[in-house]
Structures are given as C-alpha cells and as structure tokens.
Design a protein around this motif. Structure first.
Motif, short mmCIF file in Angstrom:
data_model
loop_
_atom_site.label_atom_id
_atom_site.label_comp_id
_atom_site.label_asym_id
_atom_site.label_seq_id
_atom_site.Cartn_x
_atom_site.Cartn_y
_atom_site.Cartn_z
N ALA A 70 0.78 -1.27 0.20
CA ALA A 70 0.03 0.04 -0.11
C ALA A 70 1.06 1.23 -0.10
O ALA A 70 1.81 1.20 0.62
N ALA A 71 0.45 2.22 -0.71
CA ALA A 71 1.14 3.33 -0.67
C ALA A 71 1.11 4.24 0.82
O ALA A 71 -0.03 4.35 1.17
N VAL A 72 2.36 4.58 1.06
CA VAL A 72 2.23 5.32 2.21
C VAL A 72 2.63 7.09 2.13
O VAL A 72 2.11 7.96 2.79
N ALA A 73 3.53 7.15 1.03
CA ALA A 73 4.05 8.61 0.69
C ALA A 73 4.66 8.91 -0.39
O ALA A 73 5.28 7.77 -1.02
N LEU A 74 4.65 9.77 -0.85
CA LEU A 74 5.58 10.47 -2.03
C LEU A 74 6.63 11.17 -1.53
O LEU A 74 6.26 12.20 -0.59
N GLY A 75 7.83 11.12 -2.24
CA GLY A 75 8.90 12.06 -1.40
C GLY A 75 10.13 11.76 -2.10
O GLY A 75 10.10 11.54 -3.47
N ARG A 76 11.18 11.92 -1.66
CA ARG A 76 12.61 11.92 -2.19
C ARG A 76 13.44 11.16 -1.35
O ARG A 76 13.35 11.27 -0.10
#
Length: 299
Positions: free
Chosen positions: A279-285
């Motif tokens: 499951a997706a938790v976050a977008l980031g770098r």
C-alpha cells in the motif's frame, strides 16, 4: 447529480476512464465522483470534449499522486484532414484557410523526423493555457486575438498508420504539454498544405493503458463499483518504490524521514514513493540515504 455531504464517503483509488466523445473532462470527473459517492476527485490531464480515450480519474488520497501520473508519457492516435485549417485546429472551429495540396504518404513519412524529439510548438489559441489569468480559449471565444509563446515539447515517436489521400491517421508518443492539434497544424503547413484534427484518441497516460480502462456504462452497470477501482499505488507504478517496515511507515505517516538500510538502499532519488505491505504510504525523495516524505497518503 448533486449529493449531500452526508452521502459522500472516503474512498480512494484510480478510475481509468475511457472517456466518451463530446464529454468534457470536468463532466467526466463529476460523473465518476457521483457514481462512487466520493468526497474528493480530480483528473490527471485534460482531454478535449471531442477526444476519446484514457482519462485517469483520482478519488480521495489518489489526488495527491496526480502529478506523478501527469508527468508520464502519453500515446495519441489521431486523424488529420488535409486541405483545411480551422480556428480551433479541430472540427469544432470555422475553416480559415484552404489548400488544394494533398501530401502523399511518402512525403508525410519523410517529414515526421522534423517533428520528433525536442521541438518548439506554439499551442492552439483554443487551449486551457492562462493568459493574464484568463484561459486562452475563453479569450478566443470572446473574439480576442490570442498570441501564445512557443514552448519546448518532447515527442518520443511519431508514425504514419494509414493514408487515403484526403486524410491520414498517425500515432504519437509524447511528454506532457504537447498539443496534437498544434502538431497537425504545423505538419500540414510544413508540407505546403493546411490541416486539422478530425479524430483524437488517447491510448496511454503514464502507467494507465486501454487494458485497464472502463466506460461510463460499465461503471453504471457494475454491482460492485469499488471492484473496478485501482489502488492509489497504481498511479505510482513508474516511480522508484521504497519498501518500508510497519514501524518506518508509522514514522513516515507522522511526516518524519526514515533512514534506509540494506545493501541496495538508494542514497539519492529526486522522486520516489514509499510503500508498506504493497500500500502507498507517501510520495517523497531520498537524500543522503533518508526517505523524506513530501505528500503523506492516509491509509
């Protein structure tokens, strides 16, 4: 199609809609949002009313991942009618120029490399680009002269699919910001003729293709519409994935970075997404071995 706020629900995911002819993108989003009773919805890339094909619609938390889908490649299939240029560069506008020149297939194919790669393109006057805070198409419809600056666009591939003398069918793979109508206009002028788009179909947007698409009719007839909803993570499939432990995911959901460990842990990534148990938790770098969340996705 209005619903009271109490009837709307927290539902998240992607609907890959095969948009029908003569429906605006805004109308399509409104219809899908109403069918799912969703509190929040948006789309990843406008599709003209006269165009058909892939319109990815984000519900709930998926709206946070819309830019990732918009940045993906697009594939368009379209038909150019030779000999006439219109105000809108498609069938909706009035004819403003005519030519008796009808390029043959060999001449068209020879010209296509000129329109492949990174090129300068002037968007159509009838477009959603803003000029002094107003949409260009609103100004154009009001009779104002609209002058848009050329911009760089990237066309990865352009090919002739069929040709019957009066018209030609082509396929284009391109990056965001490319206008099919402008390409048809410019290609026709380059060939010493005029032209406009009579058919336009989008076959791909980022990770979403026709194999995953559904129609409005299928959504209306579905006994369990949620079964047709793709997870939020489906929109992130083309980005690097960082897999987290449950403890790391909890840290990220509080907006805090986590140190990535292991021999294959990345050191630097401009854009990535974090997952936990798929499951997706976050977008980031990723910076100096740490995943830093920019958009946290609520479970």
């Amino acid at each position: 199609m209005s619903q009271s706020k109490s009837n709307k629900r927290e539902v998240s995911g992607w609907v890959v809609l095969n948009k029908p002819y003569d429906m605006t993108s805004t109308q399509a989003v409104g219809k899908v949002r109403w069918l799912f009773g969703a509190k929040k919805a948006g789309h990843a890339g406008t599709l003209d009313p006269l165009a058909t094909g892939i319109l990815p619609i984000a519900l709930g938390e998926a709206t946070k991942t819309v830019p990732a889908v918009q940045d993906g490649e697009k594939v368009y299939r379209f038909t150019i009618k030779w000999g006439e240029e219109t105000t809108t560069d498609d069938t909706e506008g009035e004819v403003i120029a005519r030519s008796d020149v009808r390029p043959d297939a060999a001449t068209i194919v020879a010209a296509l490399p000129r329109f492949t790669g990174t090129i300068l393109q002037t968007p159509p006057a009838f477009s959603a680009i803003k000029v002094d805070g107003e949409r260009a198409y609103d100004l154009a419809r009001a009779g104002e002269a609209v002058e848009l600056a050329p911009r760089e666009v990237h066309i990865g591939a352009l090919s002739l699919v069929s040709h019957d003398g009066a018209s030609s069918a082509l396929e284009m793979r391109c990056e965001k910001g490319t206008y099919v109508r402008a390409l048809a206009r410019d290609l026709a002028r380059h060939l010493g003729s005029f032209g406009h788009v009579t058919k336009l179909h989008r076959a791909l947007v980022g990770p979403f293709d026709e194999a995953r698409a559904v129609t409005i009719e299928q959504l209306e007839a579905a006994a369990d519409r949620d079964a047709l909803l793709l997870p939020v993570s489906a929109g992130l499939a083309l980005l690097p994935e960082i897999r987290l432990t449950p403890d790391q995911a909890q840290t990220i959901r509080h907006g805090n970075p986590v140190l990535l460990t292991g021999a294959r842990a990345p050191i630097e990534l401009e854009t990535a997404w974090a997952s936990c148990a798929g499951a997706a938790v976050a977008l980031g770098r990723v910076e100096m071995g740490q995943f830093k969340p920019q958009r946290v996705i609520v479970a």
